[in-house]
Scaffold this motif. Structure first.
Motif, short mmCIF file in Angstrom:
data_model
loop_
_atom_site.label_atom_id
_atom_site.label_comp_id
_atom_site.label_asym_id
_atom_site.label_seq_id
_atom_site.Cartn_x
_atom_site.Cartn_y
_atom_site.Cartn_z
N THR A 25 0.67 -1.37 -0.22
CA THR A 25 0.09 0.15 -0.39
C THR A 25 0.82 1.32 0.08
O THR A 25 1.58 1.27 0.78
CB THR A 25 -1.30 0.31 0.92
N ARG A 40 -3.93 0.49 -4.09
CA ARG A 40 -2.73 -1.12 -3.28
C ARG A 40 -2.78 -1.88 -4.37
O ARG A 40 -2.92 -1.80 -5.49
CB ARG A 40 -3.76 -1.68 -2.48
N THR A 133 -4.33 3.52 9.00
CA THR A 133 -2.88 1.96 7.71
C THR A 133 -2.04 2.86 9.48
O THR A 133 -1.95 4.15 9.39
CB THR A 133 -2.90 2.11 6.82
N THR A 147 -2.70 -2.43 7.65
CA THR A 147 -3.91 -1.44 7.93
C THR A 147 -4.44 -2.63 9.10
O THR A 147 -5.14 -3.40 9.53
CB THR A 147 -4.10 -2.41 6.71
#
Length: 375
Positions: A25, A40, A133, A147
């Motif tokens: 990410t 992502r 996150t 996350t």
């Protein structure tokens, strides 16, 4: 949202074949980059990539690091610094003049709060959600929580809440992003040396097209490329068929007053009126005007729209009728479009701009491509 759907589908396929996976990410960007924070990419242990974190220049190096992450089952924060013109020394040759932070997380299917498990419910409901996150750019040896939390539309939290980092104050910020996402859809907050990336994820656009003429075909096809949900409606049953419109998600045969009760309309629903039937379009417009939808497009010249609004208002002077802010007629951007495909392109581009609160100005007139996250 289409990319997220593809990532989850790829994860399910990988699980079916016993493959290990990791999620990369983009969590922070300074300067310029091809993809902004929130992009992502799913990586499998045999090198399959779904999604993207750059224009293709970071993926190879990210794959190597993702395999290490899968082997160690430990998240890793990777920095790509391309502010030096001689970025070829990184082996990626980005040329973007930015510093990009990529968080790579192993996906443990036995963990009920793994990143995919947290992201999956977003696709099941047409509601906004906020993902938190957490990562540490100051000390990469510290735990990278990754996350870790999902805030649902009703304000409830799921996931693992890192104590002392995701504080009550930060939770309030997350709720603000959920409530005022149009202004703040990505923000950062710092807590005890950690950076908390608070990101709003919204459902795919739901496009309702009234009019089953041939000119609806390219509009549907382009909308599906973007991952939008498409409903096609018309009063003519012999026109609204799956054989003619195989890409449409929903087909409805209905008169104007029958259509809206058959729809679930939310903040991400837009309408395009293109039946080429003045009375049908006007009747549907009458039902749509009281609704809080951001985009109602109407095909045809402005005089046609002014006549509709004048008749609905019961006045004769068409030139005195003000067009509501959410009504776009003639629909589309001024691209010099001629045929149905070009007109569809201009309409799709306009809807995308309206839904993202952008004015569709040329990027060369901006100082940067992507908006900066609020810190």
């Amino acid at each position: 949202m289409k990319e997220l759907q593809e990532i989850i589908n790829a994860f399910d396929a990988a699980q079916a074949h016993g493959k290990q996976t990791a999620l990369a990410t983009v969590v922070h960007v300074e300067g310029s980059s091809y993809r902004r924070a929130g992009a992502r990419m799913l990586v499998t242990d045999d090198g399959q990539l779904t999604g993207a974190i750059s224009g293709g220049c970071l993926e190879g190096d990210a794959l190597r690091k993702a395999r290490l992450v899968m082997a160690e089952q430990k998240p890793m924060l990777v920095t790509y610094d391309t502010t030096d013109d001689d970025d070829a020394k990184l082996g990626v040759g980005l040329g973007c003049n930015g510093i990009i932070q990529i968080l790579i997380e192993p996906i443990n299917p036995e963990d009920s709060n793994n990143p995919i498990a947290l992201l999956r419910p977003i696709l099941a409901n047409r509601e906004n959600a906020v993902v938190i996150t957490v990562f540490n750019m100051n000390d990469r040896q510290q735990r990278q929580y990754g996350t870790c939390m999902l805030v649902n539309a009703n304000g409830t939290y799921t996931g693992n809440r890192p104590q002392g980092i995701v504080t009550d104050e930060l939770a309030v910020y997350a709720l603000q992003v959920l409530q005022f996402g149009d202004q703040y859809n990505k923000i950062y907050r710092n807590a005890n040396g950690y950076t908390c990336f608070i990101e709003l994820l919204q459902p795919a656009i739901a496009l309702v097209i009234a009019g089953a003429g041939n000119d609806a075909l390219p509009l549907i096809q382009m909308a599906k490329v973007l991952g939008w949900h498409v409903t096609l409606a018309d009063g003519r049953a012999n026109y609204v068929t799956a054989a003619r419109f195989p890409s449409a998600d929903t087909l409805i045969t209905a008169r104007p007053d029958e259509l809206l009760p058959q729809l679930t309309i939310d903040a991400r629903t837009v309408f395009m009126l293109m039946t080429h039937n003045f009375n049908y379009d006007m009747s549907l417009l009458k039902n749509l005007l009281p609704l809080a939808v951001k985009y109602i497009g109407i095909l045809g010249p402005k005089k046609r729209l002014s006549r509709m609004l004048a008749e609905l208002a019961g006045v004769e002077a068409e030139d005195e009728i003000a067009i509501p802010a959410n009504v776009y007629g003639p629909a589309g951007l001024n691209l010099g479009s001629e045929d149905a495909g070009e007109i569809a392109l201009s309409i799709i581009a306009q809807i995308q701009g309206v839904m993202n609160n952008k004015d569709a100005q040329p990027l060369r007139e901006k100082g940067y491509i992507h908006e900066r996250g609020v810190v």
